[in-house]
Design a protein around this motif. Structure first.
Motif, PDB file in Angstrom:
ATOM      1  N   ILE B  94       0.820  -1.064  -0.094  1.00 59.96           N
ATOM      2  CA  ILE B  94       0.096   0.059  -0.082  1.00 59.96           C
ATOM      3  C   ILE B  94       0.750   1.355   0.146  1.00 59.96           C
ATOM      4  CG2 ILE B  94      -1.885   1.135   1.297  1.00 59.96           C
ATOM      5  CD1 ILE B  94      -2.526  -1.675   0.679  1.00 59.96           C
ATOM      6  N   VAL B  95       0.950   2.046  -1.091  1.00 62.93           N
ATOM      7  CA  VAL B  95       1.865   2.996  -1.102  1.00 62.93           C
ATOM      8  C   VAL B  95       1.216   4.309  -0.554  1.00 62.93           C
ATOM      9  CG1 VAL B  95       3.086   4.424  -2.738  1.00 62.93           C
ATOM     10  CG2 VAL B  95       2.915   1.892  -3.288  1.00 62.93           C
ATOM     11  N   THR B  96       0.038   4.460  -0.937  1.00 61.63           N
ATOM     12  CA  THR B  96      -0.864   5.700  -0.361  1.00 61.63           C
ATOM     13  C   THR B  96      -2.088   5.223  -0.111  1.00 61.63           C
ATOM     14  OG1 THR B  96       0.176   6.784  -2.216  1.00 61.63           O
ATOM     15  CG2 THR B  96      -1.284   8.221  -1.114  1.00 61.63           C
ATOM     16  N   GLY B  97      -2.615   5.810   1.225  1.00 62.31           N
ATOM     17  CA  GLY B  97      -3.756   5.529   1.626  1.00 62.31           C
ATOM     18  C   GLY B  97      -4.174   5.631   2.969  1.00 62.31           C
ATOM     19  N   PRO B 109      -2.581   8.163   8.158  1.00 62.74           N
ATOM     20  CA  PRO B 109      -2.424   8.148   6.736  1.00 62.74           C
ATOM     21  C   PRO B 109      -1.135   7.332   6.335  1.00 62.74           C
ATOM     22  CG  PRO B 109      -1.454  10.302   7.815  1.00 62.74           C
ATOM     23  CD  PRO B 109      -2.129   9.087   9.016  1.00 62.74           C
ATOM     24  N   ILE B 110      -1.115   6.839   5.130  1.00 64.18           N
ATOM     25  CA  ILE B 110      -0.043   6.350   4.662  1.00 64.18           C
ATOM     26  C   ILE B 110       0.655   6.924   3.424  1.00 64.18           C
ATOM     27  CG2 ILE B 110       1.023   3.909   3.494  1.00 64.18           C
ATOM     28  CD1 ILE B 110      -1.471   2.669   4.724  1.00 64.18           C
ATOM     29  N   ASN B 111       2.036   7.307   3.500  1.00 59.07           N
ATOM     30  CA  ASN B 111       2.705   8.191   2.474  1.00 59.07           C
ATOM     31  C   ASN B 111       3.950   7.284   2.119  1.00 59.07           C
ATOM     32  OD1 ASN B 111       0.807  10.201   1.818  1.00 59.07           O
ATOM     33  ND2 ASN B 111       1.213  10.981   3.925  1.00 59.07           N
ATOM     34  N   LYS B 112       3.864   7.406   0.682  1.00 62.34           N
ATOM     35  CA  LYS B 112       5.287   6.724   0.418  1.00 62.34           C
ATOM     36  C   LYS B 112       5.289   5.331   0.945  1.00 62.34           C
ATOM     37  CE  LYS B 112       7.539  11.145  -0.174  1.00 62.34           C
ATOM     38  NZ  LYS B 112       8.507  12.051   0.212  1.00 62.34           N
TER      39      LYS B 112
END
Lengths: 457, 124
Positions: B94-97, B109-112
């Motif tokens: 999961i890269v972004t979400g 949040p998930i970033n990079k």
């Protein structure tokens, strides 16, 4: 007399001059245990010339059943320079000659064959033996003792032999060694990795990146093997994870610092202002072909961790918690009395929480409780504990009912301070009622480690 | 963030009784096929994974059919099964979400590919 199961482990010289005897011996024993190999000190006098080496010396002699086992050990050891199959020993060269002859059995015959090239060196423990003296001493081993028929080859011999002279700490130039061993080099430890993994060549470093020698040592003490899942809750630039990955472990890291997790911000390198775009823990692993071992890194607070607790997760937790010297210890919470009104910021505003000082006492308490909860049974927690040398006693090491202390090695930092590599093993299932215990006043704010570290001598 | 990690994370917001599992809302998912397959590691992980949660995670990102309903017996000898598990837990990122707390609906949040699990000052 049988000598084929005795091996002399010669330890490497440490560039900072630290006495690493303790560490090096523990590394051999811990690695042997991890790999299921028997390696024991020679207790009996079945071979009268083997005696216990001086404490704080730079070698040890152990019984190991087979040279294959020694090779396996050497494939992991970072503090051992080489292992030598002992062929004889004595308090002087006459005794040494006699003992080599006595212990010479059929298994050694192949080494005397005329097609086998060889060379011999003299290694002084605690003393460098000059080349002229080396030649003279090698001549003291008679042709009858060692009937080598093959050619001498100094650069690429088939077999290498060492005469190891133990001077037992006596520095006087003219003195004779107290004990002398002779043996065949079985192989080398992994010290060449120190150059391969040198921080000077590392893609991404931080202010407190762990020296590779110590990282590899920590991974060996943690019993890391391929298929281990290893977590570092204060991961920084991932220097500890790199060593665990080298031994085949799959690695996870957490850190509260956004810049270090994302590889952004000011560089720790001399003359470099900002980090480059490709600095990251993953790229550190990729640099050594270890990217397949990378699981994840998280922005997380070790004081409020996001890991579930209803079943074991990690085989090892290996970490160097911040002592508040070069990196401040932080956790989420409000500094002083000010309270930011978060509601007024609105839900879309990206908010990075304020951090307050994470007192050392709480750091270790949280770490032990975290380890007790998340390690598998038999899993290890390995971490550095900062101590004030004059105040230290064994009671200062934090304890937890589910964890057993299995290692405690001092590394001196300066006159007042040292850090201790602590190894704990999980023995029992986690029970929320079990709590960590710390001798509370040592790490409290008023008695701060940081203040004492910087105290003038 | 890999699904192996997601399987082990929970919401730790103060006052929440059951923050597990965190719901996944993904806007960018990356599927690799170059992570070395290490069967020994996969065998070690299977007992530590919550299988139902792994299936839920796959459903949330629209890949529900990648795994069978149940863990097979004698999975140590079933290479095909182990490869499926490997692909699921190690090769999907999961890269972004976001990760959403099931009780408080608080979003992490998930970033990079990196989840931000830091709580705010009033949540600790």
């Amino acid at each position: 007399m049988k000598t084929s199961d005795k091996f002399l482990f010669l330890f490497g010289a440490n560039k900072t001059g630290d006495n690493l005897f303790d560490f090096a011996v523990s590394e051999v024993h811990s690695t042997a245990k991890t790999l299921g190999i028997k390696a024991e000190e020679s207790e009996t006098c079945d071979c009268p010339f083997i005696r216990h080496p001086l404490i704080n010396s730079s070698y040890t002699v152990l019984n190991v059943q087979h040279t294959d086992h020694v090779h396996t050990l050497l494939s992991r050891l970072i503090l051992t320079k080489a292992a030598i199959e002992v062929w004889g020993g004595g308090q002087n060269y006459d005794e040494l000659n006699r003992s080599i002859v006595n212990c010479r059995d059929d298994s050694k015959r192949k080494y005397f064959d005329d097609k086998v090239s060889f060379c011999m060196r003299v290694k002084g423990i605690g003393r460098k033996v000059q080349m002229t003296d080396q030649r003279r001493k090698i001549m003291l081993l008679g042709d009858d003792t060692l009937p080598f028929m093959g050619p001498v080859n100094l650069s690429a011999p088939d077999e290498e032999y060492y005469i190891v002279e133990d001077y037992m700490g006596v520095a006087k130039e003219e003195s004779e060694p107290a004990f002398i061993y002779f043996g065949r080099v079985v192989g080398e430890g992994q010290r060449r990795l120190l150059d391969t993994y040198s921080l000077t060549k590392r893609k991404f470093i931080g202010n407190t990146s762990m020296d590779p020698e110590i990282s590899f040592f920590m991974s060996n003490m943690a019993g890391v093997r391929s298929s281990s899942l290893v977590f570092d809750p204060f991961v920084g630039s991932g220097s500890i994870l790199v060593s665990a990955a080298h031994y085949g472990a799959f690695v996870l890291g957490g850190d509260i610092n956004y810049n270090v997790i994302h590889g952004t911000g000011k560089s720790s390198r001399h003359n470099v202002h900002f980090r480059k775009d490709d600095e990251s823990i993953l790229n550190n692993l990729r640099q050594y072909g270890l990217q397949s071992q990378y699981v994840d890194v998280l922005l997380s607070d070790a004081a409020q961790h996001p890991w579930r607790l209803n079943r074991p997760l990690f085989d090892a937790i290996i970490t160097d918690p911040p002592y508040g010297i070069r990196e401040g210890s932080r956790k989420v919470g409000v500094k002083g009395a000010t309270m930011t009104d978060l509601q007024s910021l609105g839900p879309d505003v990206l908010h990075y929480p304020e951090q307050k000082e994470y007192l050392l006492e709480q750091v270790f308490k949280d770490l032990l409780e975290f380890a007790a909860a998340t390690l598998v049974i038999g899993g290890k927690l390995v971490y550095f504990l900062p101590v004030n040398r004059t105040e230290y006693s064994a009671e200062f090491v934090p304890t937890h009912p589910a964890l057993k202390l299995v290692g405690n090695h001092e590394q001196v930092l300066n006159t007042h301070s040292s850090r201790r590599l602590i190894v704990m093993k999980k023995m029992a299932h986690f029970d929320r009622s079990l709590e960590a215990e710390i001798q509370s006043n040592f790490y409290s704010e008023s008695n701060s480690f940081r203040k004492k570290y910087f105290k003038p001598v | 963030m890999r699904l192996l990690t997601h399987n082990m994370l929970t919401s730790h917001v103060k006052g929440v009784n059951n923050g597990y599992p965190l719901k996944i809302e993904a806007t960018e998912v990356n599927v690799e096929s170059e992570v070395d397959f290490k069967p020994e590691f996969i065998c070690c992980m299977i007992p530590r994974i919550d299988w139902d949660v792994l299936k839920k995670a796959l459903a949330w990102i629209g890949k529900a059919d990648l795994l069978p309903e149940e863990i097979v017996d004698n999975y140590e000898e079933d290479e095909e099964f182990l490869r499926k598990v490997h692909h699921t837990i190690m090769e999907i990122e999961i890269v972004t979400g976001s990760l959403i707390c099931p009780e408080s609906e608080r979003s992490f949040p998930i970033n990079k590919g990196i989840p931000n699990m830091l709580l705010n000052e009033d949540e600790v």
